[in-house]
Design a protein around this motif. Sequence first.
Motif, PDB file in Angstrom:
ATOM      1  N   SER A  43       0.835  -1.196   0.000  1.00 13.15           N
ATOM      2  CA  SER A  43       0.000   0.000   0.000  1.00 13.15           C
ATOM      3  C   SER A  43       0.873   1.250   0.000  1.00 13.15           C
ATOM      4  O   SER A  43       1.908   1.296   0.667  1.00 13.15           O
ATOM      5  N   PRO A  44       0.472   2.283  -0.739  1.00 16.47           N
ATOM      6  CA  PRO A  44       1.217   3.545  -0.678  1.00 16.47           C
ATOM      7  C   PRO A  44       1.031   4.184   0.691  1.00 16.47           C
ATOM      8  O   PRO A  44      -0.006   4.012   1.327  1.00 16.47           O
ATOM      9  N   ILE A  45       2.036   4.886   1.137  1.00 14.17           N
ATOM     10  CA  ILE A  45       1.929   5.562   2.421  1.00 14.17           C
ATOM     11  C   ILE A  45       0.865   6.654   2.302  1.00 14.17           C
ATOM     12  O   ILE A  45       0.805   7.383   1.304  1.00 14.17           O
ATOM     13  N   ILE A 236       5.069   3.411  17.010  1.00  8.24           N
ATOM     14  CA  ILE A 236       4.849   4.651  16.261  1.00  8.24           C
ATOM     15  C   ILE A 236       3.360   4.819  15.963  1.00  8.24           C
ATOM     16  O   ILE A 236       2.597   3.851  15.994  1.00  8.24           O
ATOM     17  N   ASN A 237       2.962   6.051  15.673  1.00 11.16           N
ATOM     18  CA  ASN A 237       1.529   6.369  15.523  1.00 11.16           C
ATOM     19  C   ASN A 237       1.022   6.198  14.096  1.00 11.16           C
ATOM     20  O   ASN A 237       0.140   6.919  13.649  1.00 11.16           O
ATOM     21  N   ALA A 238       1.547   5.244  13.370  1.00 10.97           N
ATOM     22  CA  ALA A 238       1.067   4.925  12.026  1.00 10.97           C
ATOM     23  C   ALA A 238       1.302   3.445  11.781  1.00 10.97           C
ATOM     24  O   ALA A 238       2.352   2.912  12.157  1.00 10.97           O
ATOM     25  N   GLY A 239       0.316   2.801  11.164  1.00 11.46           N
ATOM     26  CA  GLY A 239       0.424   1.367  10.946  1.00 11.46           C
ATOM     27  C   GLY A 239      -0.114   0.936   9.593  1.00 11.46           C
ATOM     28  O   GLY A 239       0.068   1.619   8.586  1.00 11.46           O
ATOM     29  N   ARG A 240      -0.807  -0.190   9.592  1.00 13.65           N
ATOM     30  CA  ARG A 240      -1.302  -0.778   8.343  1.00 13.65           C
ATOM     31  C   ARG A 240      -2.272   0.155   7.619  1.00 13.65           C
ATOM     32  O   ARG A 240      -2.233   0.286   6.395  1.00 13.65           O
ATOM     33  N   THR A 241      -3.156   0.820   8.356  1.00 12.38           N
ATOM     34  CA  THR A 241      -4.118   1.732   7.734  1.00 12.38           C
ATOM     35  C   THR A 241      -3.417   2.871   7.006  1.00 12.38           C
ATOM     36  O   THR A 241      -3.865   3.323   5.945  1.00 12.38           O
ATOM     37  N   SER A 242      -2.301   3.329   7.556  1.00 11.76           N
ATOM     38  CA  SER A 242      -1.543   4.423   6.942  1.00 11.76           C
ATOM     39  C   SER A 242      -0.680   3.964   5.777  1.00 11.76           C
ATOM     40  O   SER A 242      -0.062   4.793   5.103  1.00 11.76           O
ATOM     41  N   ASN A 245       4.192  -1.050   5.947  1.00 11.72           N
ATOM     42  CA  ASN A 245       4.308  -2.486   5.691  1.00 11.72           C
ATOM     43  C   ASN A 245       5.366  -3.106   6.587  1.00 11.72           C
ATOM     44  O   ASN A 245       6.326  -2.428   6.998  1.00 11.72           O
ATOM     45  N   LEU A 246       5.195  -4.389   6.897  1.00 10.43           N
ATOM     46  CA  LEU A 246       6.207  -5.117   7.656  1.00 10.43           C
ATOM     47  C   LEU A 246       7.526  -5.087   6.886  1.00 10.43           C
ATOM     48  O   LEU A 246       7.554  -5.300   5.676  1.00 10.43           O
ATOM     49  N   GLY A 247       8.609  -4.829   7.611  1.00 11.03           N
ATOM     50  CA  GLY A 247       9.918  -4.764   6.970  1.00 11.03           C
ATOM     51  C   GLY A 247      10.316  -3.378   6.518  1.00 11.03           C
ATOM     52  O   GLY A 247      11.470  -3.165   6.119  1.00 11.03           O
ATOM     53  N   ASP A 248       9.384  -2.415   6.554  1.00  8.29           N
ATOM     54  CA  ASP A 248       9.736  -1.041   6.176  1.00  8.29           C
ATOM     55  C   ASP A 248      10.824  -0.515   7.103  1.00  8.29           C
ATOM     56  O   ASP A 248      10.821  -0.782   8.308  1.00  8.29           O
ATOM     57  N   ILE A 249      11.743   0.247   6.527  1.00 11.32           N
ATOM     58  CA  ILE A 249      12.787   0.905   7.312  1.00 11.32           C
ATOM     59  C   ILE A 249      12.438   2.383   7.422  1.00 11.32           C
ATOM     60  O   ILE A 249      12.186   3.044   6.409  1.00 11.32           O
ATOM     61  N   LEU A 250      12.394   2.877   8.642  1.00 11.75           N
ATOM     62  CA  LEU A 250      12.063   4.271   8.908  1.00 11.75           C
ATOM     63  C   LEU A 250      13.261   4.979   9.511  1.00 11.75           C
ATOM     64  O   LEU A 250      13.982   4.398  10.336  1.00 11.75           O
ATOM     65  N   LYS A 251      13.498   6.195   9.102  1.00 13.22           N
ATOM     66  CA  LYS A 251      14.564   6.976   9.732  1.00 13.22           C
ATOM     67  C   LYS A 251      13.967   7.830  10.846  1.00 13.22           C
ATOM     68  O   LYS A 251      12.875   8.378  10.710  1.00 13.22           O
ATOM     69  N   VAL A 252      14.687   7.906  11.944  1.00 12.81           N
ATOM     70  CA  VAL A 252      14.253   8.692  13.103  1.00 12.81           C
ATOM     71  C   VAL A 252      14.954  10.039  13.038  1.00 12.81           C
ATOM     72  O   VAL A 252      16.189  10.106  12.920  1.00 12.81           O
ATOM     73  N   ILE A 253      14.178  11.118  13.088  1.00 15.82           N
ATOM     74  CA  ILE A 253      14.766  12.442  12.989  1.00 15.82           C
ATOM     75  C   ILE A 253      14.268  13.335  14.121  1.00 15.82           C
ATOM     76  O   ILE A 253      13.185  13.148  14.657  1.00 15.82           O
ATOM     77  N   PHE A 284       2.216  -4.845  14.019  1.00 10.54           N
ATOM     78  CA  PHE A 284       1.228  -3.779  14.111  1.00 10.54           C
ATOM     79  C   PHE A 284       0.469  -3.876  15.431  1.00 10.54           C
ATOM     80  O   PHE A 284       0.423  -4.942  16.053  1.00 10.54           O
ATOM     81  N   PHE A 285      -0.127  -2.778  15.845  1.00 10.37           N
ATOM     82  CA  PHE A 285      -0.969  -2.793  17.049  1.00 10.37           C
ATOM     83  C   PHE A 285      -2.059  -1.746  16.901  1.00 10.37           C
ATOM     84  O   PHE A 285      -1.932  -0.782  16.137  1.00 10.37           O
ATOM     85  N   GLY A 286      -3.155  -1.942  17.637  1.00  6.67           N
ATOM     86  CA  GLY A 286      -4.245  -0.972  17.650  1.00  6.67           C
ATOM     87  C   GLY A 286      -4.862  -0.756  16.277  1.00  6.67           C
ATOM     88  O   GLY A 286      -4.710  -1.567  15.362  1.00  6.67           O
ATOM     89  N   GLN A 287      -5.559   0.345  16.147  1.00  8.48           N
ATOM     90  CA  GLN A 287      -6.265   0.654  14.909  1.00  8.48           C
ATOM     91  C   GLN A 287      -5.303   1.059  13.792  1.00  8.48           C
ATOM     92  O   GLN A 287      -5.503   0.690  12.633  1.00  8.48           O
ATOM     93  N   ASP A 288      -4.272   1.800  14.125  1.00  3.64           N
ATOM     94  CA  ASP A 288      -3.321   2.251  13.094  1.00  3.64           C
ATOM     95  C   ASP A 288      -1.975   2.575  13.729  1.00  3.64           C
ATOM     96  O   ASP A 288      -1.522   3.723  13.719  1.00  3.64           O
ATOM     97  N   GLY A 289      -1.325   1.551  14.273  1.00  2.00           N
ATOM     98  CA  GLY A 289      -0.026   1.742  14.889  1.00  2.00           C
ATOM     99  C   GLY A 289       0.915   0.626  14.468  1.00  2.00           C
ATOM    100  O   GLY A 289       0.486  -0.439  14.028  1.00  2.00           O
ATOM    101  N   ALA A 290       2.210   0.861  14.587  1.00  2.00           N
ATOM    102  CA  ALA A 290       3.204  -0.148  14.215  1.00  2.00           C
ATOM    103  C   ALA A 290       4.241  -0.283  15.335  1.00  2.00           C
ATOM    104  O   ALA A 290       4.527   0.675  16.058  1.00  2.00           O
ATOM    105  N   ILE A 291       4.778  -1.497  15.450  1.00  3.95           N
ATOM    106  CA  ILE A 291       5.828  -1.794  16.425  1.00  3.95           C
ATOM    107  C   ILE A 291       7.130  -1.961  15.662  1.00  3.95           C
ATOM    108  O   ILE A 291       7.195  -2.657  14.646  1.00  3.95           O
ATOM    109  N   CYS A 292       8.181  -1.314  16.147  1.00  9.12           N
ATOM    110  CA  CYS A 292       9.470  -1.336  15.456  1.00  9.12           C
ATOM    111  C   CYS A 292      10.578  -1.795  16.392  1.00  9.12           C
ATOM    112  O   CYS A 292      10.481  -1.668  17.619  1.00  9.12           O
ATOM    113  N   ASN A 293      11.636  -2.317  15.783  1.00 12.93           N
ATOM    114  CA  ASN A 293      12.888  -2.587  16.477  1.00 12.93           C
ATOM    115  C   ASN A 293      13.921  -1.595  15.982  1.00 12.93           C
ATOM    116  O   ASN A 293      13.862  -1.137  14.834  1.00 12.93           O
ATOM    117  N   LEU A 294      14.886  -1.275  16.848  1.00  9.08           N
ATOM    118  CA  LEU A 294      15.964  -0.389  16.436  1.00  9.08           C
ATOM    119  C   LEU A 294      16.810  -1.101  15.386  1.00  9.08           C
ATOM    120  O   LEU A 294      17.288  -2.214  15.594  1.00  9.08           O
TER     121      LEU A 294
END
Length: 309
Positions: A43-45, A236-242, A245-253, A284-294
């Motif tokens: 899915s597109p972000i 983080i405050n965005a998940g599957r609804t947003s 995807n599993l495996g996405d890499i996010l940069k923390v700024i 993922f968790f909740g309605q639209d949240g994701a769980i990440c590892n460092l």
Amino acid sequence: MFALRWGVFPLLAIAFLLESCAPISRRKPVNQAAKVNKVSDFSPIKKKIALLTFYNESPMGGEDLAITATEEFRREMIKSRDFIIDPEGESIFGNSKEIYAGGGIKLAQLARKAKMSGVNIVVFGRVKEARIRQKSDEIGFVRKLKSMAETYVEIKVYDVLSNKELFSETVDGNISDDNLRFYQEDSEENLAYRQDLLRYSVKVAVRKFVPRVTKIASRLDWMGRVAKIIGTRIYINAGRTSGINLGDILKVITEGQEIYDPESGAMIGMSQGEVKGTLEVVDFFGQDGAICNLHSGGSVTEGDFVQLY
């Protein structure tokens, strides 16, 4: 020789029979179209929009036109599947009339609060003009009535990340309609007909904005936020609804700094924050949240912002 030849035929027949009964295990040719379609499974972000209820400053149509314009824009943007309309957006900024009354200052003041809630852009607007013109034949029991609805709608788009207005435009939704009407016409029926025309005219105007707003919004960076850290898990405050995807890499700024013009004192925009590390989406968790590892780096704290790497 003859006997040997006849002895071979039964063996060949048996072998052929066994092969025909065995399951076919041939490798299927690779479907290139199917491989391409696999990419579309991701899915597109989706950027989160705070849509503020429009208001009607014309003397015709009342609040009904403002609500019609707002809901039409909401439906069209959701239909594009690239956006999420934040249900709490108006609770942060108020409605469009309040923004116009304050000259937009409220947007700049509340931009950080909007970022913390995950809002990427704010959309607000107004119905600037709305009127109906009607002309009918003067003779005849059944008269031909020509009606024209004229509306002008203004929409503005504000980028929360850069803390500045990106788009402001006014378009018309002018339409006409010809109807055969009896000489003795019900005035209430005519009023309802006129209101319906104005509603449709406003919808026509709003639909013109959708591709323009979509194009502008597609150029903006998506941004989310670290909501909670529990042990080694980063929420983080965005998940599957947003569209995460599993495996996405996010940069923390870190949060950027406001940049002001030294001469005029006006704010020019926001600087880019510093990259602290990267996260990998694992659940993922909740309605639209994701769980990440460092994934790399460190010193991630609650309230840090995240973007797709």
